[in-house]
Design a protein around this motif. Sequence first.
Motif, PDB file in Angstrom:
ATOM      1  N   LEU A  35      -5.757  -7.990 -21.948  1.00  0.00           N
ATOM      2  CA  LEU A  35      -4.469  -8.568 -20.395  1.00  0.00           C
ATOM      3  C   LEU A  35      -5.014  -8.102 -18.973  1.00  0.00           C
ATOM      4  O   LEU A  35      -5.225  -9.027 -18.282  1.00  0.00           O
ATOM      5  CB  LEU A  35      -3.496  -7.975 -20.801  1.00  0.00           C
ATOM      6  N   ALA A  36      -5.551  -6.929 -19.039  1.00  0.00           N
ATOM      7  CA  ALA A  36      -6.124  -6.697 -17.848  1.00  0.00           C
ATOM      8  C   ALA A  36      -7.687  -7.710 -16.907  1.00  0.00           C
ATOM      9  O   ALA A  36      -7.703  -8.502 -16.339  1.00  0.00           O
ATOM     10  CB  ALA A  36      -6.488  -5.448 -17.447  1.00  0.00           C
ATOM     11  N   LEU A  37      -8.234  -8.379 -18.059  1.00  0.00           N
ATOM     12  CA  LEU A  37      -9.372  -8.522 -17.602  1.00  0.00           C
ATOM     13  C   LEU A  37      -9.014 -10.312 -17.516  1.00  0.00           C
ATOM     14  O   LEU A  37      -9.490 -10.853 -16.389  1.00  0.00           O
ATOM     15  CB  LEU A  37     -10.591  -8.742 -19.099  1.00  0.00           C
ATOM     16  N   ALA A  38      -7.985 -11.324 -18.043  1.00  0.00           N
ATOM     17  CA  ALA A  38      -7.784 -11.958 -18.212  1.00  0.00           C
ATOM     18  C   ALA A  38      -6.901 -11.793 -16.528  1.00  0.00           C
ATOM     19  O   ALA A  38      -6.868 -13.026 -16.519  1.00  0.00           O
ATOM     20  CB  ALA A  38      -6.096 -12.527 -19.161  1.00  0.00           C
ATOM     21  N   ARG A 474      -6.372  -5.945  -2.134  1.00  0.00           N
ATOM     22  CA  ARG A 474      -6.194  -6.438  -3.128  1.00  0.00           C
ATOM     23  C   ARG A 474      -7.315  -6.762  -4.564  1.00  0.00           C
ATOM     24  O   ARG A 474      -7.459  -6.721  -5.768  1.00  0.00           O
ATOM     25  CB  ARG A 474      -5.702  -7.884  -3.580  1.00  0.00           C
ATOM     26  N   ARG A 475      -8.526  -7.638  -4.190  1.00  0.00           N
ATOM     27  CA  ARG A 475     -10.121  -7.056  -4.670  1.00  0.00           C
ATOM     28  C   ARG A 475     -10.325  -6.108  -5.022  1.00  0.00           C
ATOM     29  O   ARG A 475     -11.185  -6.082  -5.574  1.00  0.00           O
ATOM     30  CB  ARG A 475     -10.501  -7.863  -3.074  1.00  0.00           C
ATOM     31  N   ALA A 476     -10.070  -5.410  -4.251  1.00  0.00           N
ATOM     32  CA  ALA A 476     -10.374  -3.234  -4.413  1.00  0.00           C
ATOM     33  C   ALA A 476      -9.895  -3.580  -5.557  1.00  0.00           C
ATOM     34  O   ALA A 476     -10.660  -2.616  -6.264  1.00  0.00           O
ATOM     35  CB  ALA A 476     -10.790  -2.724  -3.001  1.00  0.00           C
ATOM     36  N   THR A 477      -9.062  -3.682  -6.006  1.00  0.00           N
ATOM     37  CA  THR A 477      -8.210  -3.553  -7.260  1.00  0.00           C
ATOM     38  C   THR A 477      -9.175  -4.915  -8.649  1.00  0.00           C
ATOM     39  O   THR A 477      -8.843  -3.974  -9.123  1.00  0.00           O
ATOM     40  CB  THR A 477      -7.176  -3.858  -7.393  1.00  0.00           C
ATOM     41  N   ALA A 478      -8.944  -5.215  -7.895  1.00  0.00           N
ATOM     42  CA  ALA A 478      -9.860  -6.066  -8.886  1.00  0.00           C
ATOM     43  C   ALA A 478     -10.815  -5.849  -9.173  1.00  0.00           C
ATOM     44  O   ALA A 478     -11.640  -5.797 -10.691  1.00  0.00           O
ATOM     45  CB  ALA A 478      -9.660  -7.934  -8.250  1.00  0.00           C
ATOM     46  N   LEU A 483     -14.560  -3.211 -13.851  1.00  0.00           N
ATOM     47  CA  LEU A 483     -15.781  -2.319 -13.369  1.00  0.00           C
ATOM     48  C   LEU A 483     -15.108  -1.223 -15.069  1.00  0.00           C
ATOM     49  O   LEU A 483     -15.757  -0.823 -15.301  1.00  0.00           O
ATOM     50  CB  LEU A 483     -16.296  -1.386 -12.437  1.00  0.00           C
ATOM     51  N   LEU A 484     -14.068  -0.882 -14.296  1.00  0.00           N
ATOM     52  CA  LEU A 484     -12.941   0.388 -16.097  1.00  0.00           C
ATOM     53  C   LEU A 484     -12.515   0.150 -16.974  1.00  0.00           C
ATOM     54  O   LEU A 484     -12.704   0.483 -17.584  1.00  0.00           O
ATOM     55  CB  LEU A 484     -12.399   1.054 -14.634  1.00  0.00           C
ATOM     56  N   VAL A 485     -12.499  -1.751 -17.079  1.00  0.00           N
ATOM     57  CA  VAL A 485     -12.202  -2.060 -18.058  1.00  0.00           C
ATOM     58  C   VAL A 485     -13.046  -2.015 -19.505  1.00  0.00           C
ATOM     59  O   VAL A 485     -12.369  -1.080 -20.952  1.00  0.00           O
ATOM     60  CB  VAL A 485     -11.213  -3.557 -18.283  1.00  0.00           C
TER      61      VAL A 485
END
Length: 845
Positions: A35-38, A474-478, A483-485
């Motif tokens: 879900l996070a990747l999506a 927002r983009r830093a969170t993305a 990277l972490l997922v």
Amino acid sequence: MLRAGLLALLVFAPLPFGSVQPWAVLAIELGAAALALAALPVLWGEAGALTGRARGLLAAAVVLVGIGLGQLLPLPAGPVRALAGPTAEARAAVAAVLPELNFGSTITLSAPATLDATLRMAAYALIGLVAALAMRTRRDRRTLAIALATIGGLQALYGCAEYLSGNQHIFRYAKRYFLDEATGTFINRNHFAGYLAMSLPLALALVLGRDRPGGDPAGGWRQRILRIAAPEGRAALLGAAAAMAMWAGVLLSSSRAGLACALAATVLMLPGFSRRRVLWLAALTLLVPLGWLLFAEVRAPGERFADLARDLSTIGGRWPTWRATAEMAVAYPWLGVGLGTFAAALPLFDTGAHDVTYLHAHNEWLQVLAEGGPLALAAVLAVAVWLAWRLVASLRQRDPSLGERCLLASFAAIALFSVTDFCLRIPANAVLLAVLLGTWAGVGDRRVAGIRRLGRGPGSEEADETRHDPRGTRRATAVAVALLVPLFTWAALATWRAAENLEADADATVRDGLAVLGDYELPPAERLAGYRSRLREAEALLARSLLAEPAQARALSKLAAIRWDLDPPVSDAERRRFLDLIALASQMAPRVPEVQQRLGTLLLRMGIDDEALAYFRRALDGRPALANEIVPMLRDQGLAVGTVVERLPARGDVLRWVVKSYDGPADLLSILDALEAALPGGDWKAVAAYGEACLGVDQAARLERVLAALEPSGAAQTEAERRLQRSRAAERLGRPEAAMDHGREAAAREPDGLRYLNHLGGTALRLGHADEAVGAFRRALAVHVLLDGDARGRARLYRQIGQAEERAGRADRAFDAYRQALTLDPAEPVAARRIAEMEAAAGLR
């Protein structure tokens, strides 16, 4: 797609026993990663995607995950001693007796447990982030309310159906615990009730949101009927039905905390709405299920909640654990003992409880402080205070926003529940909380309409007002998520593959070795070699387990027993080190009977009888029922009965097994004085032991005299046992009427006691009171059936009924009773013989 994925996760999470099994946890973690990747395109390109609330909650989650990762970092020995002194001491103590183990230098006491807890926390954070991105419109939140009303309602209905039917299964799994309560697809009633308490406000929101603000629906009865068929009417009906089912589930769960939290959640939903809507809500969601349950004549709903004495005893039982948890927090004042390591660390702190293995503190707030330190608690409290402030603001509003009110009521319910239980350690409940927090974060930074009208009107599909959303954040969170997922997914898979209970594997390996040793078809040398090979494998498994988690008294005691079998210590130095290993295992678990018994057995095999008896005493203080294993072993080792009685606790279970094991007249005579000394204030088993000993050495007069002189006891069963033993003494002394009177008194004091009904029936049968014997045996049979007794026990009672009926001259009834006995137990010898004799006498054979 994100909304569908979240809803699918919500449907799945409660089904496999609340997702407590490793494969279910892995499924949740992989689902969160997918879900996070999506969600990355939404997070990267859509303005307003990340609200201020979402950023605040995400910051708290990052703090908790960061603490877990910091606890896993290898550090020099000095910082570890400064930050986690008891952990360093535990490793040093184990290393002193097992120098071959090379421990790591992390802060956490158990790296595998902390890694697992950190991954779970990261998964919940990702689920909450996705919910904040996906649940941003009124229609989205209405869909969530409908989904949770449906899921919670079905959970409640399933739990009620299993309870009321007496089936008590979770799908195909037969429940072993909480058989007198509804649990849905959860194992524990409190976790089931906590899930319903969190879901209940969303069902209530569907009911409260059915009318216009501040008034009744316009039009007459025809318009009202039409409104029921409209989408908002159907949603209101669903909410009412779900709320009724959830209340029934909470009541039948018999969870006091669940009932209190459901009441709190319901009350928090009411302020600010018209009296009409509040009355309808009360009637539909509380009075209807309550009246139905009372009509169904089930156990009084909320019985446990109303029982103040039991409630206080439960809190009192948890108080030692809370005290030990507070001591743990003081001992680890900086970064805690390690996320997920509460169960591993608790043996280092004495709870005062015997034979209890606590996996959780039964207080989430204390456990967060103990596992993560003040910083973790500060992050959680900051969120809690923020939510409480929003809840107070919502309670002050007239016609408040249901989109926020129902979510805040859910948070208040689970926050209250977390004071006395560990609902959020169950993945299904944690996933639900993460979705609710993310949905609340998606509402925005200011008061919005939420689910107030639950889909009514053309504006229901519009997103709430767009908030200022810094693009860089927002983009830093993305980027961080992208990277972490993959790393998170790899770690989750690796943790799942490595998840193994090394101690349980070692036990299974020892059992395999014993099977090989007992296989007499193999040559003796091969049997012994196979046994020793299995012991070596078990030794390696226990060593690996101790490397991962040093504070394991059970693993240490098992390792000591295995090493004694493999290589008994010969030199004084080896013997001293071996005794140090035993002492360390005992110090780590001074109140765990299993450990003390195993260590005492090992010392007994080493010939150190005095110390072995001290260990056995501690084991029996915690679990007196272990006397059936310990006392015969002491007799086989040749210990004198006087020594055993003197050194072991004078408790009923122990004394009864002493009498059973040392049943020679000389032994029984030598301990009568010691048995008499245990009678005042003793339990019924001590009285039974004294009676068996006296009658075993023909001291019926002494038994009658001593028991008659005893002060009355406040315990009904103890008094019943005294009467039973006096009845036996009177019969032995040739006083049949006194024997019958004492037997009747014993049965009257314990009317549902099988022991006393059987004694009364047997005494009446021997002394010629056939009708009274039939009545006593039939009462015993009814109690046996209510207790779901085994077939052989019922067969024995039917045989005794047959003997009594035959003595009373009712051969037809006796024949029927004998046939019932043979139906239940075809091997019942007396019934089979009497049926054959009666048929032969009647010319049927």
